[in-house]
Structures are given as C-alpha cells and as structure tokens.
Design a protein around this motif. Sequence first.
Motif, PDB file in Angstrom:
ATOM      1  N   ASP A 220      52.072-105.035 -48.573  1.00 27.00           N
ATOM      2  CA  ASP A 220      52.116-103.526 -48.869  1.00 27.00           C
ATOM      3  C   ASP A 220      51.301-103.107 -50.118  1.00 27.00           C
ATOM      4  OD1 ASP A 220      53.975-104.572 -51.085  1.00 27.00           O
ATOM      5  OD2 ASP A 220      55.344-103.075 -51.003  1.00 27.00           O
ATOM      6  N   SER A 221      50.619-102.013 -50.210  1.00 24.30           N
ATOM      7  CA  SER A 221      49.732-101.804 -51.344  1.00 24.30           C
ATOM      8  C   SER A 221      49.326-100.411 -51.242  1.00 24.30           C
ATOM      9  CB  SER A 221      48.613-102.605 -51.314  1.00 24.30           C
ATOM     10  OG  SER A 221      47.646-102.317 -52.373  1.00 24.30           O
ATOM     11  N   ASP A 222      48.668 -99.979 -52.220  1.00 25.70           N
ATOM     12  CA  ASP A 222      48.042 -98.561 -52.094  1.00 25.70           C
ATOM     13  C   ASP A 222      46.620 -98.422 -51.565  1.00 25.70           C
ATOM     14  OD1 ASP A 222      45.638 -98.622 -54.440  1.00 25.70           O
ATOM     15  OD2 ASP A 222      47.333-100.005 -54.641  1.00 25.70           O
ATOM     16  N   TYR A 223      46.006 -97.363 -51.000  1.00 20.87           N
ATOM     17  CA  TYR A 223      44.955 -97.388 -50.289  1.00 20.87           C
ATOM     18  C   TYR A 223      43.798 -97.774 -51.110  1.00 20.87           C
ATOM     19  CZ  TYR A 223      47.645 -94.465 -47.070  1.00 20.87           C
ATOM     20  OH  TYR A 223      48.711 -93.807 -46.322  1.00 20.87           O
ATOM     21  N   PHE A 224      43.557 -97.643 -52.333  1.00 21.82           N
ATOM     22  CA  PHE A 224      42.651 -97.985 -52.929  1.00 21.82           C
ATOM     23  C   PHE A 224      42.298 -99.499 -53.362  1.00 21.82           C
ATOM     24  CE2 PHE A 224      43.906 -93.859 -54.988  1.00 21.82           C
ATOM     25  CZ  PHE A 224      42.754 -93.215 -54.920  1.00 21.82           C
ATOM     26  N   SER A 225      43.485-100.027 -53.466  1.00 19.51           N
ATOM     27  CA  SER A 225      43.355-101.628 -53.530  1.00 19.51           C
ATOM     28  C   SER A 225      43.208-102.103 -52.279  1.00 19.51           C
ATOM     29  CB  SER A 225      44.824-102.055 -54.352  1.00 19.51           C
ATOM     30  OG  SER A 225      44.943-101.688 -55.264  1.00 19.51           O
ATOM     31  N   ILE A 226      43.734-101.662 -51.187  1.00 14.88           N
ATOM     32  CA  ILE A 226      43.134-102.248 -49.842  1.00 14.88           C
ATOM     33  C   ILE A 226      41.641-102.261 -49.558  1.00 14.88           C
ATOM     34  CG2 ILE A 226      43.415-101.928 -47.350  1.00 14.88           C
ATOM     35  CD1 ILE A 226      46.388-100.841 -47.920  1.00 14.88           C
ATOM     36  N   LEU A 227      41.126-101.121 -50.132  1.00 14.34           N
ATOM     37  CA  LEU A 227      39.511-100.961 -49.837  1.00 14.34           C
ATOM     38  C   LEU A 227      38.980-101.733 -50.914  1.00 14.34           C
ATOM     39  CD1 LEU A 227      39.072 -97.137 -49.744  1.00 14.34           C
ATOM     40  CD2 LEU A 227      38.213 -98.913 -48.291  1.00 14.34           C
ATOM     41  N   GLY A 228      39.262-101.837 -52.311  1.00 10.44           N
ATOM     42  CA  GLY A 228      38.660-102.505 -53.371  1.00 10.44           C
ATOM     43  C   GLY A 228      38.688-103.915 -53.093  1.00 10.44           C
ATOM     44  N   PHE A 229      39.827-104.615 -52.560  1.00  8.97           N
ATOM     45  CA  PHE A 229      39.923-105.979 -52.364  1.00  8.97           C
ATOM     46  C   PHE A 229      39.709-106.527 -50.973  1.00  8.97           C
ATOM     47  CE2 PHE A 229      42.653-105.535 -56.248  1.00  8.97           C
ATOM     48  CZ  PHE A 229      42.108-106.600 -56.984  1.00  8.97           C
TER      49      PHE A 229
END
Length: 341
Positions: A220-229
């Motif tokens: 589970d994560s925020d959208y920015f981190s899903i993209l960034g990582f």
Amino acid sequence: MTKPVHGVQRRSFMRLGGAALAMPVLMRTAWAQDVHVCKIAHSEAIGSPFTNAFDKWAAILNERSEGRIDAQHFPASQLGGLAQLLEMSRIGTIQVTAAGPDSEEAIAPEIAATAGAPGFIYKNEAHVDAVLQGDIGREISQIAREKTGVEFVAYGEVGFRHLLTKDPVTDLESLQGVKLRVPEVRIWVDFWKILGANPTPLPYSEQYSALSTGVIDGLDSDYFSILGFKWHEQATNILPSYHWFLPKAIRMNAAWLDGLPEDLQELCRSSAREVFAEQREINRAGADQALEDLKAVGCVVQPFPETEKARWEEKSAALFDSFGATSPATAEMIAKIRALG
C-alpha cells in the motif's frame, strides 16, 4: 629624541597595520569554524513532491543562513533504510529525516495515532490539517522532543495510501491471504491482519525486489511513490482505498537544533513550515494527475464503492479500542483526533 619616538611609532603602526590586515583572515577562519552541517536523509522517491520540497528547503537553509548552515540532502534511502534513519536522527548522526509519527509507536504510542493509526481515522485532508496544523501538532512535537530527542519542526505529507497488487483486490473476500508489504510497525501489521490480508514487514527499500520475486503480492502506498519507485512494473492493479493518510513529520535532532544560534533555530523552524505548507498544496493538487500517469503506464483502477469501504471501516474499527488501550494518553489522543473530524 624625536627620531626614536618616530621610530617606535612607525614600528607600532606597522604592527597594528599587520594585525589589521590579518583580521579578515582570522574572521574568515572563525566563520568557517561556525558552519553547522545539516544532513537531511529520508526514504522518499527522487522526483516526488516530498523530495522536491527537501531540495528546496536545503537550498533555503544554505542561502538564508549565508553559509552558516551547510544543508546536504540524501533522498531515496541513500544513507540507510527507515529504521536506520530514525535511529540516526535520534542520536544525531544525521540532523533531519522524515517519517510518519507512527514510527514512534514503541516509545510514544500517543504520537502514532496522528499518523492515521489505526486506519480510517482521517475523514479527509481538512481533517488532517485541523489535527496537525493546530494544537495537536504542537503537542506531539513536544512529546517527541521529550521522549525521542527529535523535534517535529513541520509536517509534510505523502497523502492517502491505496493498494497496489498483482491480482485485483476489490473487496474483503479478494483481500484474504494477500501478502502485503507493511512497515516494521506493529499497528500496520494489526490493521491488515484484522482485514484478512497476510502482512509482511519489510524495509521500504526492498519493495521492488520483493514484488519481483514473489515475496509479496502487493503493497500500500501513495500514487507518487508507486510511480517514483516503479513498483507498477511488478504490480498493476490499484484499489483507491483511501484507508490510511500518511503525514510525514520533519524530524530534526533536538540537541543539534538547540546548539544553533537563536536566529538559525528560528530559520530552521520557519523555513520548514513555509516549504512543507507548499509541499502539501502541491501534493494534493498533483495526486489525481499521478493516478492518470499510472493508468497511462498500464495500471488498472479497480472499483471500490462506498458500501465496500464501509465494510473495511467496520471490520477494522475494533483497533481504535485495542490501540487506545496502549496507554490512557493514546486513548485520549485518538478521541481528540476523531472529535475534530
């Protein structure tokens, strides 16, 4: 008799002149010795609004202090994982890191409640602001100072967290047994366990490899981190669950902060509040676009109707009582947070 006097005066002048010429060098040396190195290290992704805010804050500290602070920024776990960075910030190996207040659960469980524990505690972003930008935010900073040796000089955020899984999760039934990465914090384990998932504590930096090898089925994560990582390269199903809002306390080592001249202490606090107020605005404005970007790279957004969300909330509600039983101060904090919503 006048010549010797003149000679003495001339020699005295020469000595004084030499000293005067040396003064700028001495002043520069003293100035150089008065530089306060400020290592800022955290685990957020490069290019995320949070990391960009730290870039800006480091530049402001360097510029407005006129070089008396040497702020150095190390994002994306360059100096260690979250658990290491938390300990380093407490003992002063680094001066600043960022983490949810729930990272202090073992030492100060009443603080952990302000990080969204134990799930679905925050109704919306206005509720978050009422808590952290007001009396409660100041209160937990003081508690952190007394119990952990860090001061929360400001609050940023990564926003609401959502599920990213390899196979679609749309309801409680499809969540059962799913191996989800969670932080190494008890309340996160308890939350997913009570909902029927299989929580797997792992360091933040290991999520990509854990997804690729099958150690976990999702996270589970925020959208920015899903993209960034680039976690979307290993799992493509998103459930917009809004189950947990993760604020990030900007944690500054209190002993280091107290050792600064008063004007630099004020600079650290005021500039942090300034920069991360802007970060919160940017984060909220950009979350929808980040979701669109995830769709563009192949992610599929699964439906999560309010009726289903209500089931999740009802099933996890018992955690308010169990988490509040940790201490009277924790129960009181949970009640104060919920009352503001």
